[in-house]
Design a protein around this motif. Structure first.
Motif, PDB file in Angstrom:
ATOM      1  N   THR A 339       0.826  -1.213   0.000  1.00 19.90           N
ATOM      2  CA  THR A 339       0.000   0.000   0.000  1.00 19.90           C
ATOM      3  C   THR A 339       0.859   1.262   0.000  1.00 19.90           C
ATOM      4  O   THR A 339       0.535   2.242  -0.683  1.00 19.90           O
ATOM      5  N   ALA A 340       1.968   1.240   0.744  1.00 16.21           N
ATOM      6  CA  ALA A 340       2.867   2.406   0.758  1.00 16.21           C
ATOM      7  C   ALA A 340       3.450   2.643  -0.632  1.00 16.21           C
ATOM      8  O   ALA A 340       3.525   3.791  -1.105  1.00 16.21           O
ATOM      9  N   GLY A 341       3.869   1.575  -1.322  1.00 12.54           N
ATOM     10  CA  GLY A 341       4.395   1.723  -2.670  1.00 12.54           C
ATOM     11  C   GLY A 341       3.355   2.238  -3.635  1.00 12.54           C
ATOM     12  O   GLY A 341       3.641   3.099  -4.485  1.00 12.54           O
ATOM     13  N   ALA A 342       2.112   1.708  -3.524  1.00  6.47           N
ATOM     14  CA  ALA A 342       1.035   2.161  -4.408  1.00  6.47           C
ATOM     15  C   ALA A 342       0.689   3.622  -4.145  1.00  6.47           C
ATOM     16  O   ALA A 342       0.401   4.389  -5.088  1.00  6.47           O
ATOM     17  N   ILE A 343       0.716   4.043  -2.878  1.00  7.08           N
ATOM     18  CA  ILE A 343       0.445   5.449  -2.540  1.00  7.08           C
ATOM     19  C   ILE A 343       1.512   6.354  -3.154  1.00  7.08           C
ATOM     20  O   ILE A 343       1.206   7.387  -3.761  1.00  7.08           O
ATOM     21  N   LEU A 344       2.775   5.989  -2.996  1.00  6.61           N
ATOM     22  CA  LEU A 344       3.859   6.785  -3.581  1.00  6.61           C
ATOM     23  C   LEU A 344       3.758   6.812  -5.101  1.00  6.61           C
ATOM     24  O   LEU A 344       3.988   7.858  -5.730  1.00  6.61           O
ATOM     25  N   GLY A 345       3.405   5.680  -5.697  1.00  9.79           N
ATOM     26  CA  GLY A 345       3.240   5.634  -7.144  1.00  9.79           C
ATOM     27  C   GLY A 345       2.114   6.525  -7.619  1.00  9.79           C
ATOM     28  O   GLY A 345       2.227   7.199  -8.657  1.00  9.79           O
ATOM     29  N   THR A 346       1.021   6.547  -6.863  1.00  7.79           N
ATOM     30  CA  THR A 346      -0.115   7.411  -7.210  1.00  7.79           C
ATOM     31  C   THR A 346       0.282   8.882  -7.145  1.00  7.79           C
ATOM     32  O   THR A 346      -0.087   9.687  -8.017  1.00  7.79           O
ATOM     33  N   LEU A 347       1.039   9.249  -6.119  1.00  7.38           N
ATOM     34  CA  LEU A 347       1.486  10.635  -5.988  1.00  7.38           C
ATOM     35  C   LEU A 347       2.424  11.027  -7.129  1.00  7.38           C
ATOM     36  O   LEU A 347       2.346  12.142  -7.662  1.00  7.38           O
ATOM     37  N   VAL A 348       3.309  10.116  -7.515  1.00  4.84           N
ATOM     38  CA  VAL A 348       4.214  10.399  -8.638  1.00  4.84           C
ATOM     39  C   VAL A 348       3.417  10.601  -9.917  1.00  4.84           C
ATOM     40  O   VAL A 348       3.673  11.538 -10.690  1.00  4.84           O
ATOM     41  N   GLN A 349       2.437   9.741 -10.162  1.00  2.00           N
ATOM     42  CA  GLN A 349       1.604   9.894 -11.362  1.00  2.00           C
ATOM     43  C   GLN A 349       0.814  11.189 -11.334  1.00  2.00           C
ATOM     44  O   GLN A 349       0.583  11.812 -12.384  1.00  2.00           O
ATOM     45  N   LEU A 350       0.403  11.592 -10.134  1.00  2.00           N
ATOM     46  CA  LEU A 350      -0.386  12.819 -10.008  1.00  2.00           C
ATOM     47  C   LEU A 350       0.429  14.049 -10.380  1.00  2.00           C
ATOM     48  O   LEU A 350      -0.052  14.940 -11.093  1.00  2.00           O
ATOM     49  N   PHE A 351       1.673  14.108  -9.911  1.00  2.00           N
ATOM     50  CA  PHE A 351       2.509  15.280 -10.161  1.00  2.00           C
ATOM     51  C   PHE A 351       3.369  15.143 -11.420  1.00  2.00           C
ATOM     52  O   PHE A 351       3.781  16.154 -11.997  1.00  2.00           O
ATOM     53  N   PHE A 352       3.647  13.907 -11.817  1.00  2.43           N
ATOM     54  CA  PHE A 352       4.461  13.680 -13.026  1.00  2.43           C
ATOM     55  C   PHE A 352       3.764  12.638 -13.898  1.00  2.43           C
ATOM     56  O   PHE A 352       4.139  11.470 -13.923  1.00  2.43           O
ATOM     57  N   PRO A 353       2.725  13.046 -14.611  1.00  2.64           N
ATOM     58  CA  PRO A 353       1.931  12.095 -15.392  1.00  2.64           C
ATOM     59  C   PRO A 353       2.706  11.395 -16.503  1.00  2.64           C
ATOM     60  O   PRO A 353       2.279  10.346 -16.979  1.00  2.64           O
ATOM     61  N   ASP A 354       3.819  11.962 -16.951  1.00  2.00           N
ATOM     62  CA  ASP A 354       4.616  11.353 -18.022  1.00  2.00           C
ATOM     63  C   ASP A 354       5.792  10.529 -17.489  1.00  2.00           C
ATOM     64  O   ASP A 354       6.746  10.245 -18.220  1.00  2.00           O
ATOM     65  N   SER A 355       5.740  10.150 -16.218  1.00  8.80           N
ATOM     66  CA  SER A 355       6.860   9.416 -15.621  1.00  8.80           C
ATOM     67  C   SER A 355       6.968   7.986 -16.153  1.00  8.80           C
ATOM     68  O   SER A 355       8.032   7.380 -16.070  1.00  8.80           O
TER      69      SER A 355
END
Length: 551
Positions: A339-355
């Motif tokens: 869940t921690a990894g998925a949360i961090l991944g969601t935040l990265v996608q939110l701020f950097f959609p082209d990551s």
């Protein structure tokens, strides 16, 4: 390896396979027993099919159930064996390191029953911890029934423990690595072969008694870009720091329970009240939670639910484990890390959609790097994630994230969640697996550097009749073995060219001298490396000064 040693290895392998067959059946029994207790407690039905306790309609009564389970386990620990408390692996490690791998036979049936009661009544643990402890106890018991050495008993203990893990998850390679990193503390044919055969047998038991395919199915993952690899590695760093805090909090809670003015028998019941209260507000924290891991790996769980599951699952598990109840660590760590990894991944996608990162991949590396950081079972963490999901494209992200998490744990935490408890008792846990120095150094390497040849000898014939024969090209390990078995303070060494000529007298001082030479070589290598670095810095500094003058 001599013919006799090979025969012993075959015997130990056959015993390990036998233990694996039995523990596979016990693993199935444990899972069915957990389902039965869960259905009785939460649904009032005598049924062994899987139903998540999260779907219950008990209302406030759900708070009482884990407390009842904790009380029963406290009574079992008091009148049965205190060894059923805890999460299994540290207790097995302690017996390997201090008690010649001897575990009470009663643990083989008390541990699964107590764990089924705890988990079935809502305890936030998985079935793998109890079955590892049960397998270790069964292996140790079998080893005590036969006339074998403590090291051979250690191998059977590790074989039973890891065969149980393989039977639950169908991950034989990860189970072998778990044995190496947390139980055997060695890598040799006589240790690996019985364990590998046991793990293969456990995996066959998983296929027969459970189901085929990955235990945690998830969408197919694509090969990541270099940018995504860098982000996944950065997530591993963050998870590494989280694993540090997690470990410290778990043992802080355990220290709090130690200060309670109550007998330790009552602690699991108190922890159960906390588990039930948290479960009332967040029902998904109750029980095993393997379905939660699969849901998180799908990448479709809402952010709010992931935040709730991550925080409350950790809180529930930390309190329950700190209370000294019967439980495990792997499934909760996987849930929290995923869940921690998925949360961090969601935040990265939110701020950097082209990551270019995937939420499912972020969840997978999160759960693996959490286990790597908390336990420092590095290879186990990577191979477990690959085997449990069968996602080959996850290899590079797993390597990057687990390495990052492991480095954080290694540099910032002295002990792990597996070793902290036994370290507090003054028990040292090996953290490196170097080859035996005495096997690499021959007698001739130390001759003339502490050995003596003088009037202590009588005739050569008499010496050959009364002393074991040593040659100058024999390894020191053979010399030490013969020296110990002969009850002599010294042994004659015969030359390799002239087998009748005594060239030296081998003593225990030569063994110490060999270790001294080994450490001096390592220290000298470190000094040479420092000198090279110093010279390089001087050269760089000189070139800079020369460049400034030329300007």
């Amino acid at each position: 390896m001599s013919l006799n040693e090979k025969k012993r290895l075959l015997q130990i392998s056959l015993l390990s396979i036998t233990v694996a067959v039995v523990i596979s059946i016990i693993a199935k029994f444990l899972v069915l027993l957990i389902h039965l207790v869960t259905n009785i407690c939460f649904y009032g039905s005598f049924d062994t099919s899987f139903r998540s306790p999260a779907d219950n309609h008990l209302g406030l009564f759900v708070i009482i159930l884990p407390a009842i389970g904790g009380l029963l386990v406290g009574l079992m620990a008091l009148f049965g064996s205190k060894a059923i408390r805890g999460h299994g692996i540290p207790e097995a490690m302690e017996q390997v390191l201090t008690n010649q791998s001897k575990i009470k036979p009663s643990i083989a049936f008390l541990k699964p029953i107590s764990s089924a009661i705890v988990i079935g009544s809502g305890g936030p643990f998985g079935a793998e911890g109890p079955i590892i402890a049960t397998g270790g106890a069964l292996g140790s018991t079998i080893g005590q029934l036969f006339k074998i050495t403590p090291n051979e008993r250690k191998v059977i203990l590790a074989a039973g423990a890891t065969a149980g893990m393989s039977a639950i998850f169908g991950t034989p390679i990860a189970a072998v690595f778990l044995a190496i990193e947390l139980l055997l503390f060695e890598f040799s044919p006589k240790a690996i072969l019985p364990v590998a055969l046991a793990c293969i047998t456990g995996a066959a038991g998983h296929q027969l008694l459970f189901e085929s395919g990955p235990v945690f199915p998830m969408p197919d993952l694509e090969s990541p870009t270099n940018l995504a690899l860098g982000i996944y590695s950065a997530i591993g760093i963050v998870i590494g720091f989280i694993s540090l805090g997690l470990t410290k909090i778990v043992y802080w809670i355990e220290d709090v329970f130690e200060q309670l003015p109550l007998h330790w028998m009552w602690w699991p019941a108190i922890g159960g009240i906390a588990v039930g209260t948290i479960g009332y507000f967040s029902p998904h924290t109750l029980g095993v939670g393997y379905d939660n891991i699969t849901s998180v790996l799908s990448g479709n769980v809402p952010l709010a639910l992931m935040l709730s599951l991550c925080f409350f699952k950790f809180l529930s598990w930390a309190i329950a484990l700190g209370s000294g109840t019967s439980g495990g660590t792997l499934a909760p760590l996987l849930t929290i890390g995923g869940t921690a990894g998925a949360i961090l991944g969601t935040l990265v996608q939110l701020f950097f959609p082209d990551s270019g990162i995937s939420i499912s991949m972020a969840a997978l590396i999160g759960m693996s790097s959490m286990f790597a950081g908390a336990s420092r079972a590095y290879l186990t963490s990577i191979t477990f994630a690959l085997e449990a999901t069968m996602q080959s494209h996850a290899l590079l992200p797993l390597l990057g994230a687990c390495t990052a998490s492991y480095l954080i744990s290694f540099f910032f935490m002295e002990n792990t969640i597996m070793t902290e408890k036994i370290a507090r008792r003054g028990i040292y846990t090996p953290d490196s697996y170097e080859p035996d120095v005495l096997r690499r150094i021959t007698i001739s390497d130390v001759l003339g550097k502490g050995s003596k040849t003088n009037e202590v000898y009588h005739t050569k014939a008499r010496m050959q009749h009364h002393f074991p024969v040593l040659r100058e090209n024999d390894p020191l390990s053979k010399a030490v073995k013969l020296l110990a078995s002969s009850n002599e303070d010294s042994l004659p060494v015969f030359g390799s060219e002239d087998s009748t000529k005594v060239i030296a007298l081998f003593t225990y001082k030569d063994v110490l001298h060999a270790y001294k030479l080994h450490h001096q070589e390592n220290e000298q290598a470190g000094v040479n490396l420092s000198l090279k670095r110093g010279r390089m810095k001087m050269m760089i500094k000189s070139r800079r000064m020369l460049g400034k003058r030329n300007q």
